[in-house]
Design a protein around this motif. Structure first.
Motif, PDB file in Angstrom:
ATOM      1  N   GLY A   1     -19.089  13.071  12.015  1.00 46.54           N
ATOM      2  CA  GLY A   1     -20.266  12.222  11.951  1.00 46.54           C
ATOM      3  C   GLY A   1     -20.716  11.759  13.320  1.00 46.54           C
ATOM      4  O   GLY A   1     -20.059  11.998  14.328  1.00 46.54           O
ATOM      5  N   TYR A   2     -21.854  11.102  13.344  1.00 42.38           N
ATOM      6  CA  TYR A   2     -22.362  10.474  14.560  1.00 42.38           C
ATOM      7  C   TYR A   2     -23.295   9.343  14.154  1.00 42.38           C
ATOM      8  O   TYR A   2     -23.810   9.298  13.034  1.00 42.38           O
ATOM      9  CB  TYR A   2     -23.095  11.477  15.457  1.00 42.38           C
ATOM     10  N   SER A   3     -23.510   8.408  15.058  1.00 50.49           N
ATOM     11  CA  SER A   3     -24.415   7.295  14.790  1.00 50.49           C
ATOM     12  C   SER A   3     -24.803   6.647  16.107  1.00 50.49           C
ATOM     13  O   SER A   3     -24.177   6.873  17.144  1.00 50.49           O
ATOM     14  CB  SER A   3     -23.765   6.261  13.861  1.00 50.49           C
ATOM     15  N   GLU A   4     -25.838   5.834  16.041  1.00 50.60           N
ATOM     16  CA  GLU A   4     -26.319   5.107  17.217  1.00 50.60           C
ATOM     17  C   GLU A   4     -25.570   3.787  17.326  1.00 50.60           C
ATOM     18  O   GLU A   4     -25.561   2.984  16.391  1.00 50.60           O
ATOM     19  CB  GLU A   4     -27.816   4.842  17.081  1.00 50.60           C
ATOM     20  N   ALA A   5     -24.911   3.575  18.465  1.00 51.88           N
ATOM     21  CA  ALA A   5     -24.180   2.326  18.661  1.00 51.88           C
ATOM     22  C   ALA A   5     -25.136   1.148  18.583  1.00 51.88           C
ATOM     23  O   ALA A   5     -26.109   1.067  19.329  1.00 51.88           O
ATOM     24  CB  ALA A   5     -23.465   2.345  20.009  1.00 51.88           C
ATOM     25  N   GLY A   6     -24.862   0.242  17.659  1.00 51.91           N
ATOM     26  CA  GLY A   6     -25.721  -0.915  17.485  1.00 51.91           C
ATOM     27  C   GLY A   6     -27.036  -0.614  16.798  1.00 51.91           C
ATOM     28  O   GLY A   6     -27.906  -1.478  16.721  1.00 51.91           O
ATOM     29  N   GLY A   7     -27.190   0.613  16.282  1.00 49.71           N
ATOM     30  CA  GLY A   7     -28.446   0.997  15.647  1.00 49.71           C
ATOM     31  C   GLY A   7     -28.446   0.747  14.155  1.00 49.71           C
ATOM     32  O   GLY A   7     -27.725  -0.109  13.640  1.00 49.71           O
ATOM     33  N   ARG A   8     -29.241   1.533  13.447  1.00 47.10           N
ATOM     34  CA  ARG A   8     -29.370   1.337  12.005  1.00 47.10           C
ATOM     35  C   ARG A   8     -29.022   2.581  11.190  1.00 47.10           C
ATOM     36  O   ARG A   8     -28.912   2.494   9.969  1.00 47.10           O
ATOM     37  CB  ARG A   8     -30.803   0.913  11.656  1.00 47.10           C
ATOM     38  N   VAL A   9     -28.855   3.717  11.849  1.00 45.98           N
ATOM     39  CA  VAL A   9     -28.672   4.971  11.122  1.00 45.98           C
ATOM     40  C   VAL A   9     -27.414   5.686  11.597  1.00 45.98           C
ATOM     41  O   VAL A   9     -27.160   5.786  12.803  1.00 45.98           O
ATOM     42  CB  VAL A   9     -29.890   5.901  11.306  1.00 45.98           C
ATOM     43  N   GLY A  10     -26.627   6.166  10.633  1.00 39.35           N
ATOM     44  CA  GLY A  10     -25.468   6.995  10.928  1.00 39.35           C
ATOM     45  C   GLY A  10     -25.480   8.213  10.027  1.00 39.35           C
ATOM     46  O   GLY A  10     -26.073   8.195   8.943  1.00 39.35           O
ATOM     47  N   VAL A  11     -24.831   9.275  10.474  1.00 40.26           N
ATOM     48  CA  VAL A  11     -24.780  10.526   9.717  1.00 40.26           C
ATOM     49  C   VAL A  11     -23.332  10.991   9.638  1.00 40.26           C
ATOM     50  O   VAL A  11     -22.608  10.963  10.638  1.00 40.26           O
ATOM     51  CB  VAL A  11     -25.641  11.620  10.386  1.00 40.26           C
ATOM     52  N   ALA A  12     -22.910  11.393   8.451  1.00 41.93           N
ATOM     53  CA  ALA A  12     -21.559  11.923   8.255  1.00 41.93           C
ATOM     54  C   ALA A  12     -21.649  13.200   7.432  1.00 41.93           C
ATOM     55  O   ALA A  12     -22.571  13.368   6.625  1.00 41.93           O
ATOM     56  CB  ALA A  12     -20.672  10.895   7.554  1.00 41.93           C
ATOM     57  N   ARG A  13     -20.687  14.101   7.645  1.00 42.10           N
ATOM     58  CA  ARG A  13     -20.609  15.347   6.880  1.00 42.10           C
ATOM     59  C   ARG A  13     -19.198  15.510   6.356  1.00 42.10           C
ATOM     60  O   ARG A  13     -18.236  15.203   7.054  1.00 42.10           O
ATOM     61  CB  ARG A  13     -20.981  16.554   7.755  1.00 42.10           C
ATOM     62  N   VAL A  14     -19.084  15.999   5.124  1.00 40.63           N
ATOM     63  CA  VAL A  14     -17.770  16.195   4.534  1.00 40.63           C
ATOM     64  C   VAL A  14     -17.768  17.462   3.693  1.00 40.63           C
ATOM     65  O   VAL A  14     -18.726  17.750   2.978  1.00 40.63           O
ATOM     66  CB  VAL A  14     -17.361  14.977   3.664  1.00 40.63           C
ATOM     67  N   SER A  15     -16.690  18.235   3.813  1.00 37.58           N
ATOM     68  CA  SER A  15     -16.441  19.339   2.887  1.00 37.58           C
ATOM     69  C   SER A  15     -15.863  18.703   1.632  1.00 37.58           C
ATOM     70  O   SER A  15     -14.695  18.307   1.613  1.00 37.58           O
ATOM     71  CB  SER A  15     -15.456  20.339   3.505  1.00 37.58           C
ATOM     72  N   LEU A  16     -16.672  18.590   0.600  1.00 34.24           N
ATOM     73  CA  LEU A  16     -16.334  17.718  -0.519  1.00 34.24           C
ATOM     74  C   LEU A  16     -15.741  18.456  -1.705  1.00 34.24           C
ATOM     75  O   LEU A  16     -16.304  19.427  -2.206  1.00 34.24           O
ATOM     76  CB  LEU A  16     -17.580  16.956  -0.978  1.00 34.24           C
ATOM     77  N   ASP A  17     -14.592  17.960  -2.135  1.00 33.62           N
ATOM     78  CA  ASP A  17     -14.051  18.275  -3.449  1.00 33.62           C
ATOM     79  C   ASP A  17     -13.284  17.046  -3.909  1.00 33.62           C
ATOM     80  O   ASP A  17     -13.376  15.978  -3.281  1.00 33.62           O
ATOM     81  CB  ASP A  17     -13.193  19.551  -3.438  1.00 33.62           C
ATOM     82  N   ALA A  18     -12.533  17.156  -4.991  1.00 27.12           N
ATOM     83  CA  ALA A  18     -11.869  15.982  -5.557  1.00 27.12           C
ATOM     84  C   ALA A  18     -10.871  15.350  -4.598  1.00 27.12           C
ATOM     85  O   ALA A  18     -10.576  14.156  -4.700  1.00 27.12           O
ATOM     86  CB  ALA A  18     -11.167  16.370  -6.860  1.00 27.12           C
ATOM     87  N   THR A  19     -10.353  16.129  -3.640  1.00 32.61           N
ATOM     88  CA  THR A  19      -9.318  15.616  -2.743  1.00 32.61           C
ATOM     89  C   THR A  19      -9.872  14.948  -1.492  1.00 32.61           C
ATOM     90  O   THR A  19      -9.122  14.308  -0.750  1.00 32.61           O
ATOM     91  CB  THR A  19      -8.370  16.749  -2.313  1.00 32.61           C
ATOM     92  N   THR A  20     -11.163  15.083  -1.220  1.00 31.14           N
ATOM     93  CA  THR A  20     -11.713  14.570   0.039  1.00 31.14           C
ATOM     94  C   THR A  20     -12.737  13.452  -0.161  1.00 31.14           C
ATOM     95  O   THR A  20     -13.425  13.072   0.786  1.00 31.14           O
ATOM     96  CB  THR A  20     -12.368  15.707   0.847  1.00 31.14           C
ATOM     97  N   VAL A  21     -12.839  12.926  -1.374  1.00 30.24           N
ATOM     98  CA  VAL A  21     -13.815  11.870  -1.649  1.00 30.24           C
ATOM     99  C   VAL A  21     -13.569  10.652  -0.762  1.00 30.24           C
ATOM    100  O   VAL A  21     -14.470  10.162  -0.070  1.00 30.24           O
ATOM    101  CB  VAL A  21     -13.772  11.474  -3.135  1.00 30.24           C
ATOM    102  N   ASP A  22     -12.341  10.139  -0.764  1.00 31.81           N
ATOM    103  CA  ASP A  22     -12.043   8.943   0.029  1.00 31.81           C
ATOM    104  C   ASP A  22     -12.143   9.221   1.522  1.00 31.81           C
ATOM    105  O   ASP A  22     -12.547   8.353   2.303  1.00 31.81           O
ATOM    106  CB  ASP A  22     -10.655   8.413  -0.316  1.00 31.81           C
ATOM    107  N   LEU A  23     -11.787  10.428   1.927  1.00 29.46           N
ATOM    108  CA  LEU A  23     -11.881  10.787   3.338  1.00 29.46           C
ATOM    109  C   LEU A  23     -13.334  10.737   3.803  1.00 29.46           C
ATOM    110  O   LEU A  23     -13.647  10.241   4.891  1.00 29.46           O
ATOM    111  CB  LEU A  23     -11.293  12.180   3.551  1.00 29.46           C
ATOM    112  N   GLY A  24     -14.236  11.246   2.967  1.00 26.68           N
ATOM    113  CA  GLY A  24     -15.650  11.194   3.303  1.00 26.68           C
ATOM    114  C   GLY A  24     -16.157   9.771   3.417  1.00 26.68           C
ATOM    115  O   GLY A  24     -16.918   9.431   4.333  1.00 26.68           O
ATOM    116  N   LEU A  25     -15.725   8.906   2.504  1.00 32.73           N
ATOM    117  CA  LEU A  25     -16.155   7.506   2.548  1.00 32.73           C
ATOM    118  C   LEU A  25     -15.527   6.766   3.722  1.00 32.73           C
ATOM    119  O   LEU A  25     -16.113   5.818   4.256  1.00 32.73           O
ATOM    120  CB  LEU A  25     -15.812   6.816   1.233  1.00 32.73           C
ATOM    121  N   PHE A  26     -14.342   7.187   4.130  1.00 36.14           N
ATOM    122  CA  PHE A  26     -13.722   6.599   5.322  1.00 36.14           C
ATOM    123  C   PHE A  26     -14.616   6.844   6.540  1.00 36.14           C
ATOM    124  O   PHE A  26     -14.847   5.940   7.360  1.00 36.14           O
ATOM    125  CB  PHE A  26     -12.334   7.214   5.547  1.00 36.14           C
TER     126      PHE A  26
END
Length: 283
Positions: free
Chosen positions: A161-186
């Motif tokens: 992921g990446y985001s603007e320090a002190g900004g309003r928008v962040g972006v994250a990417r996750v290879s998602l399946d049942a085992t990576t749900v919490d990792l993505g939210l982390f």
């Protein structure tokens, strides 16, 4: 009055009015961003889920359900520093999933022009997603966009992921399946904290910085740590090894991060030197 002079004055007046309006809006936006970390009132964060490709519907449902668990976990961490907090001060609102045909713009470059182009491209991308998901952009303090992709055969699971320090928008990417749900939210939480002013707690090699990257730097014995510091992202197991967290229950906000986002106002002790973690498993 000569027509040309009248038209010139009109243009100057209009341009001056626009400049004043832009400056006023910029000042308001800066003050509003700073107010988020005064914690006088809860902040509302949109977690906008996007789907690219054949992602498991069950995993997407689970992801949306676990957003509330992340909110509760952040509230628990806040109360470690502010026991008087009686309500969630970070309210997470899920949106989507929205079907997209391409990923968000990549990580911005280093030059001013590259960053300007990236800002415009990201604005165009997120605006289209917001319209599709019904995101009330102006009503939110921050927005984190999570792109869910199917795991690729033969490749390790990817979370970034990446985001603007002190900004309003962040972006994250996750290879998602049942085992990576919490990792993505982390990683969603990690990028959110960047928008609130927190800095990374790992070095250029991806290894956790000691002690500021530890969940509990005063723990005796120091290892294994009970969880992963939100801005370090890995749980330190011993002096030579760290691993990705298994669940949101392992998410911790360390003292240095708490200080950066305004949860902790007392000074944090200076960093002491120690051996780096030799084998860091980044995700």
């Amino acid at each position: 009055m000569h027509r040309g002079a009248w038209f010139y004055r009109l243009r100057v007046t209009l341009l001056g009015s626009v400049l004043v309006a832009v400056c006023a809006w910029a000042c308001f936006d800066v003050m509003d961003r700073r107010a988020r970390t005064e914690w006088n009132a809860p902040i509302t964060v949109g977690v906008v889920v996007m789907r690219l490709g054949d992602v498991s519907p069950e995993a997407l449902v689970r992801l949306t359900e676990r957003v509330r668990v992340l909110e509760r976990r952040l509230s628990m961490e806040l109360r470690r520093y502010r026991p008087e907090a009686q309500q969630p001060m970070i309210r997470l609102v899920p949106y989507g999933p929205v079907e997209v045909t391409e990923p968000p713009p990549d990580v911005p470059g280093t030059t001013l022009w590259e960053r300007l182009v990236h800002t415009v491209e990201l604005f165009q991308y997120t605006s289209a997603v917001d319209r599709a998901a019904g995101v009330p952009t102006l009503a939110l303090d921050s927005r984190i966009y999570l792109l869910a992709e199917p795991p690729r055969s033969g490749f390790d699971y990817s979370v970034e992921g990446y985001s603007e320090a002190g900004g309003r928008v962040g972006v994250a990417r996750v290879s998602l399946d049942a085992t990576t749900v919490d990792l993505g939210l982390f990683v969603v939480a990690h990028e959110l904290f960047h928008t609130l002013g927190a800095s990374d707690k790992y070095d250029e090699h991806g290894r956790t910085r000691i002690p500021e990257g530890l969940a509990e730097p005063d723990r005796v014995p120091l290892f294994p740590q009970p969880g992963a510091e939100i801005m370090a992202r890995n749980r330190v197991v011993d002096a030579t090894r760290e691993i990705a967290p298994d669940s949101l229950e392992e998410l911790y906000v360390g003292r240095w991060t708490a200080r950066e986002i305004g949860w902790l106002t007392a000074p944090v002790r200076q960093r002491t030197e120690s051996a780096p973690i030799a084998d860091a498993t980044r995700y």
